[in-house]
Design a protein around this motif. Structure first.
Motif, PDB file in Angstrom:
ATOM      1  N   GLY A 115       0.802  -1.204   0.000  1.00  0.00           N
ATOM      2  CA  GLY A 115       0.000   0.000   0.000  1.00  0.00           C
ATOM      3  C   GLY A 115       0.839   1.259   0.000  1.00  0.00           C
ATOM      4  N   GLU A 116       2.069   1.147   0.450  1.00  0.00           N
ATOM      5  CA  GLU A 116       2.972   2.286   0.433  1.00  0.00           C
ATOM      6  C   GLU A 116       3.721   2.296  -0.892  1.00  0.00           C
ATOM      7  N   GLN A 117       4.157   3.465  -1.297  1.00  0.00           N
ATOM      8  CA  GLN A 117       5.062   3.540  -2.426  1.00  0.00           C
ATOM      9  C   GLN A 117       6.414   3.080  -1.903  1.00  0.00           C
ATOM     10  N   GLN A 118       6.817   1.911  -2.286  1.00  0.00           N
ATOM     11  CA  GLN A 118       8.030   1.327  -1.741  1.00  0.00           C
ATOM     12  C   GLN A 118       9.209   1.608  -2.662  1.00  0.00           C
ATOM     13  N   SER A 119      10.317   1.940  -2.082  1.00  0.00           N
ATOM     14  CA  SER A 119      11.529   2.165  -2.858  1.00  0.00           C
ATOM     15  C   SER A 119      12.377   0.898  -2.845  1.00  0.00           C
ATOM     16  N   ARG A 120      13.304   0.840  -3.748  1.00  0.00           N
ATOM     17  CA  ARG A 120      14.250  -0.282  -3.761  1.00  0.00           C
ATOM     18  C   ARG A 120      15.071  -0.301  -2.462  1.00  0.00           C
ATOM     19  N   GLU A 121      15.376   0.886  -1.948  1.00  0.00           N
ATOM     20  CA  GLU A 121      16.158   0.968  -0.709  1.00  0.00           C
ATOM     21  C   GLU A 121      15.375   0.374   0.466  1.00  0.00           C
ATOM     22  N   ARG A 122      14.082   0.666   0.521  1.00  0.00           N
ATOM     23  CA  ARG A 122      13.258   0.103   1.594  1.00  0.00           C
ATOM     24  C   ARG A 122      13.146  -1.409   1.437  1.00  0.00           C
ATOM     25  N   LEU A 123      12.979  -1.883   0.206  1.00  0.00           N
ATOM     26  CA  LEU A 123      12.919  -3.318  -0.049  1.00  0.00           C
ATOM     27  C   LEU A 123      14.227  -3.970   0.377  1.00  0.00           C
ATOM     28  N   GLU A 124      15.341  -3.332   0.071  1.00  0.00           N
ATOM     29  CA  GLU A 124      16.634  -3.878   0.469  1.00  0.00           C
ATOM     30  C   GLU A 124      16.760  -3.935   1.993  1.00  0.00           C
ATOM     31  N   ARG A 125      16.277  -2.911   2.694  1.00  0.00           N
ATOM     32  CA  ARG A 125      16.299  -2.928   4.175  1.00  0.00           C
ATOM     33  C   ARG A 125      15.439  -4.085   4.712  1.00  0.00           C
ATOM     34  N   CYS A 126      14.286  -4.297   4.089  1.00  0.00           N
ATOM     35  CA  CYS A 126      13.423  -5.418   4.502  1.00  0.00           C
ATOM     36  C   CYS A 126      14.150  -6.743   4.315  1.00  0.00           C
ATOM     37  N   LEU A 127      14.843  -6.885   3.186  1.00  0.00           N
ATOM     38  CA  LEU A 127      15.577  -8.121   2.925  1.00  0.00           C
ATOM     39  C   LEU A 127      16.693  -8.328   3.946  1.00  0.00           C
ATOM     40  N   LYS A 128      17.339  -7.252   4.337  1.00  0.00           N
ATOM     41  CA  LYS A 128      18.423  -7.359   5.322  1.00  0.00           C
ATOM     42  C   LYS A 128      17.896  -7.883   6.660  1.00  0.00           C
ATOM     43  N   ILE A 129      16.724  -7.427   7.045  1.00  0.00           N
ATOM     44  CA  ILE A 129      16.108  -7.909   8.281  1.00  0.00           C
ATOM     45  C   ILE A 129      15.642  -9.356   8.109  1.00  0.00           C
ATOM     46  N   TYR A 130      15.012  -9.636   6.963  1.00  0.00           N
ATOM     47  CA  TYR A 130      14.488 -10.979   6.694  1.00  0.00           C
ATOM     48  C   TYR A 130      15.620 -11.995   6.633  1.00  0.00           C
ATOM     49  N   LEU A 131      16.685 -11.643   5.910  1.00  0.00           N
ATOM     50  CA  LEU A 131      17.818 -12.550   5.750  1.00  0.00           C
ATOM     51  C   LEU A 131      18.866 -12.233   6.813  1.00  0.00           C
ATOM     52  N   SER A 132      18.516 -12.571   8.040  1.00  0.00           N
ATOM     53  CA  SER A 132      19.402 -12.320   9.185  1.00  0.00           C
ATOM     54  C   SER A 132      19.443 -13.554  10.074  1.00  0.00           C
ATOM     55  N   MET A 133      20.504 -13.664  10.840  1.00  0.00           N
ATOM     56  CA  MET A 133      20.611 -14.782  11.773  1.00  0.00           C
ATOM     57  C   MET A 133      19.533 -14.711  12.853  1.00  0.00           C
ATOM     58  N   ALA A 134      19.109 -13.506  13.217  1.00  0.00           N
ATOM     59  CA  ALA A 134      18.024 -13.388  14.199  1.00  0.00           C
ATOM     60  C   ALA A 134      16.769 -14.067  13.667  1.00  0.00           C
ATOM     61  N   HIS A 135      16.479 -13.895  12.377  1.00  0.00           N
ATOM     62  CA  HIS A 135      15.300 -14.519  11.783  1.00  0.00           C
ATOM     63  C   HIS A 135      15.473 -16.037  11.701  1.00  0.00           C
ATOM     64  N   VAL A 136      16.690 -16.490  11.446  1.00  0.00           N
ATOM     65  CA  VAL A 136      16.964 -17.933  11.427  1.00  0.00           C
ATOM     66  C   VAL A 136      16.716 -18.522  12.812  1.00  0.00           C
ATOM     67  N   GLU A 137      17.190 -17.860  13.836  1.00  0.00           N
ATOM     68  CA  GLU A 137      17.158 -18.398  15.198  1.00  0.00           C
ATOM     69  C   GLU A 137      15.812 -18.235  15.897  1.00  0.00           C
ATOM     70  N   GLN A 138      15.056 -17.224  15.554  1.00  0.00           N
ATOM     71  CA  GLN A 138      13.790 -16.944  16.243  1.00  0.00           C
ATOM     72  C   GLN A 138      12.613 -17.352  15.359  1.00  0.00           C
ATOM     73  N   VAL A 139      12.512 -18.633  15.137  1.00  0.00           N
ATOM     74  CA  VAL A 139      11.502 -19.201  14.239  1.00  0.00           C
ATOM     75  C   VAL A 139      10.100 -18.751  14.632  1.00  0.00           C
ATOM     76  N   GLN A 140       9.795 -18.803  15.914  1.00  0.00           N
ATOM     77  CA  GLN A 140       8.445 -18.505  16.390  1.00  0.00           C
ATOM     78  C   GLN A 140       8.035 -17.058  16.150  1.00  0.00           C
ATOM     79  N   ASP A 141       8.999 -16.162  15.980  1.00  0.00           N
ATOM     80  CA  ASP A 141       8.695 -14.750  15.775  1.00  0.00           C
ATOM     81  C   ASP A 141       8.782 -14.322  14.319  1.00  0.00           C
TER      82      ASP A 141
END
Length: 186
Positions: A76-102
């Protein structure tokens, strides 16, 4: 004793949140109704005042989890490539690997969704297609959006299958590096 409508909704929300965390961590099929209810301090019999069946709960979990993912990723937001890249950085992180339930439901519950009835699979498809369409608009590429979405989910699945944290981190960082380059080059 009768409970208020708001109390019943709060209990339902608590059950959804707790059940989603358990399903992502242990697999939905492995947790019974009694275990789901025990996690929020209620008896198994109380379950049916909130959901008609365990399948109905699973459908509600899929709806909740995928709608939250879409919201976090900026639909719904006008998303930029930079914002998408920031989302990917959070998504592809060890915290996301380790905290499955969250984390995202797709890498942890994808197999459960694939085995679910057609209504749940169609529901998941609708949310996934909305996410992909949002990314495709940002990237101006339908195929790149599908590739990034698939790589993100797959990287988490592979990393979580592995035991060695250093190898897990290599999977995640390598995936991020390649996807980041794809976003900036495009």
């Amino acid at each position: 004793m009768r409970y208020s409508v708001s109390h019943k909704q709060q209990t339902r929300d608590k059950l959804l949140q707790s059940s989603a965390a358990l399903a992502k961590k242990e697999g939905f099929a492995s947790v019974g109704v009694d275990g789901l209810m025990k996690a929020i301090g209620l008896s198994g019999g109380a379950f049916y005042s909130h959901f008609s069946s365990k399948d109905a709960l699973f459908s509600a979990i899929v709806e909740r989890e995928l709608s939250q993912s879409l919201e976090r990723l900026g639909e719904g937001e006008q998303q930029s490539r930079e914002r998408l890249e920031r989302c990917l950085k959070i998504y592809l992180s060890m915290a996301h690997v380790e905290q499955v339930q969250d984390g995202c439901a797709l890498p942890s519950m994808g197999a459960d969704i694939a085995r679910a009835d057609i209504a749940v699979r169609q529901q998941a498809q609708a949310w996934i297609c909305r996410l992909q369409a949002n990314w495709a608009r940002t990237l101006e590429s339908d195929s790149l959006a599908w590739a990034i979405l698939s790589q993100c989910v797959g990287a988490l699945v592979v990393a979580r299958m592995l035991v060695d944290p250093q190898i897990q981190a290599r999977v995640i960082s390598s995936s991020y590096e390649v996807l980041s380059q794809s976003i900036t080059r495009q």
